[in-house]
Structure formats: C-alpha cells, structure tokens
Design a protein around this motif. Sequence first.
Motif, PDB file in Angstrom:
ATOM      1  N   THR A   1       0.843  -1.190   0.000  1.00 22.24           N
ATOM      2  CA  THR A   1       0.000   0.000   0.000  1.00 22.24           C
ATOM      3  C   THR A   1       0.879   1.241   0.000  1.00 22.24           C
ATOM      4  OG1 THR A   1      -1.743  -1.133   1.245  1.00 22.24           O
ATOM      5  CG2 THR A   1      -1.828   1.271   1.192  1.00 22.24           C
TER       6      THR A   1
ATOM      7  N   LYS B   1       0.362   5.510   0.116  1.00 26.07           N
ATOM      8  CA  LYS B   1      -0.548   6.638   0.263  1.00 26.07           C
ATOM      9  C   LYS B   1       0.257   7.924   0.324  1.00 26.07           C
ATOM     10  CE  LYS B   1      -4.113   4.128   2.896  1.00 26.07           C
ATOM     11  NZ  LYS B   1      -4.896   4.110   4.156  1.00 26.07           N
ATOM     12  N   ASN B   2      -0.176   8.903  -0.400  1.00 26.39           N
ATOM     13  CA  ASN B   2       0.458  10.219  -0.317  1.00 26.39           C
ATOM     14  C   ASN B   2      -0.587  11.305  -0.533  1.00 26.39           C
ATOM     15  OD1 ASN B   2       1.030   9.183  -3.335  1.00 26.39           O
ATOM     16  ND2 ASN B   2       0.789  11.405  -3.378  1.00 26.39           N
TER      17      ASN B   2
ATOM     18  N   GLU C   1      -8.031   8.023  -6.002  1.00 27.42           N
ATOM     19  CA  GLU C   1      -7.900   9.211  -5.165  1.00 27.42           C
ATOM     20  C   GLU C   1      -9.049   9.238  -4.164  1.00 27.42           C
ATOM     21  OE1 GLU C   1      -7.640  12.702  -7.524  1.00 27.42           O
ATOM     22  OE2 GLU C   1      -6.006  11.947  -8.777  1.00 27.42           O
TER      23      GLU C   1
ATOM     24  N   GLN D   1      -6.107  12.119  -1.105  1.00 27.13           N
ATOM     25  CA  GLN D   1      -4.940  11.246  -1.066  1.00 27.13           C
ATOM     26  C   GLN D   1      -4.888  10.377  -2.316  1.00 27.13           C
ATOM     27  OE1 GLN D   1      -5.120   9.060   2.700  1.00 27.13           O
ATOM     28  NE2 GLN D   1      -3.385  10.272   3.440  1.00 27.13           N
TER      29      GLN D   1
ATOM     30  N   ILE E   1      -3.905   6.846  -3.530  1.00 32.19           N
ATOM     31  CA  ILE E   1      -3.757   5.557  -2.848  1.00 32.19           C
ATOM     32  C   ILE E   1      -3.523   4.447  -3.877  1.00 32.19           C
ATOM     33  CG2 ILE E   1      -4.828   3.889  -1.296  1.00 32.19           C
ATOM     34  CD1 ILE E   1      -6.548   6.189  -0.219  1.00 32.19           C
TER      35      ILE E   1
ATOM     36  N   HIS F   1      -3.085   0.256  -4.035  1.00 33.52           N
ATOM     37  CA  HIS F   1      -3.172  -1.053  -3.376  1.00 33.52           C
ATOM     38  C   HIS F   1      -2.734  -2.124  -4.391  1.00 33.52           C
ATOM     39  CE1 HIS F   1      -4.960  -0.022   0.450  1.00 33.52           C
ATOM     40  NE2 HIS F   1      -5.902   0.693  -0.143  1.00 33.52           N
TER      41      HIS F   1
END
Length: 347
Positions: free
Chosen positions: A293, A295-296, A334, A338, A340, A342
């Motif tokens: 994962t 996330k930013n 999004e 964020q 994301i 996966h």
Amino acid sequence: MNKRLLTITVHVAAWACFFLLPILFSPRPRDADFQFSDAMILRFICIDAYLLIFYYSNTMVLIPQLLTKKKWLWYSLTIIALLIIFLFINRLLDDIIRAEMPERIKLRMQRRRPSYFYPFTASTAVFFLVFTVSTCSRVIQEWLGIERKKQEIENEKLATELSFLKTQINPHFLFNTLNNIYSLALVKSEATADAVLKLSSIMRYVLSETKHDSVALDKEIQFIQHYIELQKVRLTDKVKIEFVVEGQTEGKQIAPLILIPFVENAFKYGVSTKEMSRLLFEIKTQPHSILFTSKNDIITNDKGNENNTGIGLKNTKRRLELLYPDTHQLTVNEENKQFIVHLILQK
C-alpha cells in the motif's frame, strides 16, 4: 534420454500388438491337423515388414515432403500406389500358400469363404488402419511442434519485452536520484557523501539483482528503505514518512523493482516544501500473498511536472501483466485528497 527411451518402448509394444492383426485377418482353415507352413511364416514376416516400412515412410517422408507442402495429388497417388503394391504382395503370397495346401483344405476354405474379394478387403482394412494411425500421429506431432514453437517465441518475446522495460526503469530511477544528489552538492551539504554511499548500495542492487526474474522480498524491502533514506536527505520536517513492514518476509520472493515506481511516484507528487505532507508505505505478507500500500497527499506542485514522462508507472503495470498474469490485483484511486495504491501479489 528417458523420453526417447520411453518413445521407443511405446513403439515396440504397439507394433508387437499390431503384428497380430495380419494373423487374425489371414484366411486359413481351423482344422485340427492344420499347421503353419514356411510360406505362411514368410507371408506374415513380409506383411509385417511392409506395414512397418510404410508407417515410418508415411510419417517421416511422405507427410513432411508431400502433404505438409500441399502436394495433395502426388501424396494421394503415392498412397494408392503403395496400397496396390501391398495388395499385390498379399495376393502373391496367398497364392503360394494355397498351392501348398491339400485339396480337401482348399475345398473347405472355398465353402467357408466363398467371396473372392475377402483377402483384398481384409488387407485393405489393415493397410488403411496403419495409414490412419501414422497420419494422425504425424499430424498431432506437427501440431504439438508448432504449438511448442509458438510458446517459445512468445516466451522469448516476453523476456525481450521485460528486459526492455527494465532498461527503461533503471535510467529513469537513476536520473531522479542523481538530481537529488546534485541538489545536495550545490548547497555543499554534509549529507552528500552519505547520499553517494546510499546510491552506491542502491545501484549495486539494481545491477546485480535485477538480472533475475525474482528476488528475496527482504532484499527488495532493504532497497526501498535505502531509497527512502536517500530521499529524506533533501526533505524538511514538514514531510512525514512511514514505512511499515508486517508479517513473515523470510522466504518470500518478488519481482525486482516492481514496487519502487509507486514509492518514487509518491515522493514526486506527494511532497511539499510549504505545507505538511504525509507519505505512508506498507508491506504486509500473508501465507500466499504480498500486500503493498502506498498513500500520499495530493500536492499541487508544478515543479517537476514538466519532466514527468510517466515511464515508471506505465512500465510497472505492464510488468505486472507479464510477471503476475491473473495473480495480481492493482487499484489506483484518489480518496480524501490522497493518492492511494493497493497492490496484491499472489503466489
């Protein structure tokens, strides 16, 4: 060698069973005082030898040289000619055998099998049985050979494509990392030497491990850690980075450089020098899968967008299709401002 020996054994066993067919089809009386003569034994040997020669001539010469080259007429005429020769040999040997028989046995044979064409129909059936088996076996062999060549070509194509994708990823990654070190050198930062050492470790991994289709997950995790540490050198306290590893990683395998484009993308578009930003990377292992994962925060930052080529993510998606066909799940979306990612990799 074992495969060749098995093939020979199967052929010998098949012919040993098949050679009994001419005996079953051969016209002979069932008298108690009947015995096989030398002419009968010679007949069986000649018929068996002819069928054996015809089988391998058809599979190894006639089909490759005539049928596969679409010389239908020549192939048909050759088969008809061989059938005529086979029937002629049968008739000739039968006449020799009848000439040696006592008259009372000849009369009994005529009463039991009055049809003059019986020997021809039986011999023709045996001939076409051999013809059918030999043709089908050769056609199946040719088809399997074509399919094997197609698979080899496809594998070679995939290997070439994967090699090409790797050559694209490595310079792209190196270009971004050298830019970071160049920025440190411009301001004469004390972290420059340490950054060069980390880059040396990273490049050693890239040059040595990416030659293989898969690497130990522990090595890939260490590679990502070094990359993150190298990125931290140029960042301020406004950037919060978390890298979490959960589960048993020992013994797990993964395609090299399959995760780093997502990490790199997060640093490129999720870091801000003016506002707080957060990056999260998680690697979780399960008995039969690896979960990643990323996330930013979505940061509006035009800096660096001009140099965006999109090579990393595009190539990673293509590599996933080639290396993990039907065994991976990738979702990119999004949510709550964020970005994301996966990714699930299954065994």
